[in-house]
Design an enzyme around this catalytic site. Structure first.
Site, short mmCIF file in Angstrom:
data_model
loop_
_atom_site.label_atom_id
_atom_site.label_comp_id
_atom_site.label_asym_id
_atom_site.label_seq_id
_atom_site.Cartn_x
_atom_site.Cartn_y
_atom_site.Cartn_z
N GLY A 8 1.21 -6.29 1.52
CA GLY A 8 2.26 -5.65 2.39
C GLY A 8 3.64 -6.10 2.19
O GLY A 8 4.43 -6.37 3.32
N ILE A 35 1.24 -0.62 -1.02
CA ILE A 35 0.46 0.61 -1.07
C ILE A 35 1.39 1.91 -1.45
O ILE A 35 2.45 1.93 -1.28
CB ILE A 35 -0.37 0.89 0.13
N TYR A 143 -4.74 -4.96 18.68
CA TYR A 143 -3.94 -5.82 17.81
C TYR A 143 -4.24 -7.13 18.32
O TYR A 143 -4.47 -8.13 17.42
CB TYR A 143 -2.61 -5.80 18.16
N LYS A 147 -6.02 -10.22 15.92
CA LYS A 147 -5.22 -11.58 15.72
C LYS A 147 -5.99 -12.81 16.22
O LYS A 147 -5.98 -13.65 15.40
CB LYS A 147 -3.93 -11.70 16.64
N1 LIG Z 1 7.25 -8.21 12.95
C1 LIG Z 1 6.96 -8.74 13.82
O1 LIG Z 1 7.84 -8.63 15.06
C2 LIG Z 1 5.64 -9.50 13.93
C3 LIG Z 1 5.74 -10.37 15.28
C4 LIG Z 1 4.27 -10.80 15.12
C5 LIG Z 1 3.35 -10.84 14.01
N2 LIG Z 1 3.71 -10.06 12.84
C6 LIG Z 1 2.51 -9.98 11.92
O2 LIG Z 1 3.29 -10.11 10.72
C7 LIG Z 1 2.87 -9.41 9.78
C8 LIG Z 1 3.74 -8.45 8.93
O3 LIG Z 1 4.30 -7.81 9.82
P1 LIG Z 1 5.46 -6.66 9.63
O4 LIG Z 1 6.29 -6.65 10.69
O5 LIG Z 1 5.85 -6.98 8.49
O6 LIG Z 1 4.67 -5.46 9.67
P2 LIG Z 1 5.19 -4.01 8.82
O7 LIG Z 1 4.22 -2.80 9.57
O8 LIG Z 1 6.46 -3.80 8.76
O9 LIG Z 1 4.61 -4.10 7.53
C9 LIG Z 1 3.11 -4.20 7.15
C10 LIG Z 1 2.83 -3.92 5.92
O10 LIG Z 1 1.54 -3.71 5.44
C11 LIG Z 1 1.31 -2.66 4.31
N3 LIG Z 1 -0.06 -2.04 4.64
C12 LIG Z 1 -0.44 -1.19 5.63
N4 LIG Z 1 -1.62 -0.73 5.29
C13 LIG Z 1 -1.97 -1.70 4.14
C14 LIG Z 1 -3.24 -1.78 3.31
N5 LIG Z 1 -4.27 -1.02 3.62
N6 LIG Z 1 -3.17 -2.63 2.23
C15 LIG Z 1 -1.99 -3.36 1.98
N7 LIG Z 1 -0.97 -3.27 2.60
C16 LIG Z 1 -1.05 -2.17 3.75
C17 LIG Z 1 2.45 -1.77 4.97
O11 LIG Z 1 2.92 -0.79 3.88
C18 LIG Z 1 3.67 -2.38 5.16
O12 LIG Z 1 4.36 -3.03 3.90
C19 LIG Z 1 1.67 -8.73 10.33
O13 LIG Z 1 0.36 -9.33 10.31
C20 LIG Z 1 2.01 -8.53 11.91
O14 LIG Z 1 1.15 -8.35 12.83
C21 LIG Z 1 5.04 -9.22 12.78
#
Ligand SMILES: NC(=O)c1ccc[n+]([C@@H]2O[C@H](COP(=O)([O-])OP(=O)(O)OC[C@H]3O[C@@H](n4cnc5c(N)ncnc54)[C@H](O)[C@@H]3O)[C@@H](O)[C@H]2O)c1
Length: 316
Positions: A8, A35, A143, A147
């Protein structure tokens, strides 16, 4: 030497974390896993290996671990809070089916695993202010359910199989490289883009709704520092509360207006986002992270606002 697989890697966090890991470990290999729907671009694509890997495909994860002699997996694949409510089955499949694959491969091939949790892992019954590290977690969103399950499953793999799993509960992250992927705190990123473009911002979250937030440089440092932490000091593993600032929409608006006095904001509340926001804590107590691995944030609302606006002004 470290060889790292980021699953990701092209999302809001991955696009910056992968670059930070490449500079932190210049003698290792940091593989940007993606992906086909979201390929890497620019310096992410040009500065190191990139490989297609869908987290629901355990065989592919294992192949890449063998090919690059991976010792650490950063698992960032997920559907974020707002999107997960629209597609709950897929959110579970990616969030938990995917994590299970990562943990199984890591058990077999001895990798350390970092999988972020979130302030979404708490729910309506959790104490809202200075939410403790160990407390009631009964979220009502898909969600949140993924988590909490992810935290438990990761702790299970550590205790039962010795897999070195570690994690933080991220607050809403504010950044200027890749736009957020459909979370509840996205407004706190979009507001800066509107301000710098000279547009009026329409806020989907009600005034007075406090949520914990963090600037991306602090969040990236947290990932690396936790994975580098002395394991004998860690009482907790999945997941640590980390915190740096807590504010409501009117406060971020005021911080921006100090720098861009002509900036204007109106409210048009999105009920789904608002309900999610209200079920989350107002602020987290991060004293365990401070004690067990010396966590300390460097940015507050004003220093972050100054930096965000300077960077976006140059870019936009
Ligand atoms: N951004 C925030 O504010 C925030 C806050 C709390 C927790 N998080 C957690 O951090 C992590 C990353 O978050 P983010 O903000 O970068 O999310 P994002 O949605 O920007 O990125 C998620 C990534 O996962 C990829 N993805 C989707 N389906 C997939 C699959 N089947 N196989 C492989 N890759 C896949 C997407 O292409 C993307 O690159 C997540 O677990 C999210 O819950 C983020």
């Amino acid at each position: 030497m470290k060889n790292i697989l980021v699953i990701g890697s092209t999302g809001q966090i991955g696009s910056e974390l992968t670059m930070k890991l490449r500079t932190t470990y210049p003698n290792g290999q940091v593989v940007a896993g993606y992906i086909p729907a979201a390929p890497p671009k620019g310096e992410l694509a040009e500065t190191g290996p990139c490989e297609i890997v869908d987290i629901t495909d355990a065989k592919r994860i294992a192949e890449l671990v063998d090919k690059y002699k991976i010792d650490t997996i950063y698992n960032l694949a997920a559907l974020l809070s707002y999107v997960a409510e629209q597609k709950p089955q897929l959110a579970w499949h990616i969030g938990i089916g995917g994590l299970f694959n990562v943990l199984e491969v890591s058990r077999e091939k001895n990798c350390a695993v970092f999988t972020p949790s979130s302030i979404g892992a708490f729910g309506d019954d959790t104490p809202k202010d200075k939410t403790p590290q160990d407390t009631l977690q009964r979220p009502k969103t898909m969600y949140g359910v993924t988590k909490v399950t992810g935290e438990l499953l990761s702790d299970y793999y550590f205790k039962r199989f010795g897999v070195d799993t570690r994690s933080v509960r991220f607050p809403g992250l504010i950044s200027n490289v890749t736009l957020p992927g459909g979370g509840t705190t996205d407004y706190a990123v979009e507001i800066y883009y509107a301000a710098v473009k000279g547009e009026k911002f329409v806020c989907p979250i009600k005034a007075g709704t406090y949520m914990d937030m963090m600037y991306m440089p602090d969040a990236l440092r947290a990932c690396v520092e936790l994975m580098e932490a002395d394991p004998t000091r860690l009482v907790h593993r999945n997941s640590f509360n980390i915190a740096s600032m807590s504010f409501a929409p009117e406060h971020i608006y005021a911080a921006i207006k100090k720098i861009i006095p002509s900036f204007e904001m109106a409210y048009e509340v999105n009920e789904i986002r608002q309900a999610i926001a209200e079920s989350w804590p107002n602020s987290l107590d991060d004293s365990c992270a401070r004690k067990e691995w010396d966590w300390a944030p460097r940015y507050d609302l004003d220093t972050m606002s100054k930096d965000m606006i300077e960077i976006l002004k140059k870019r936009l």
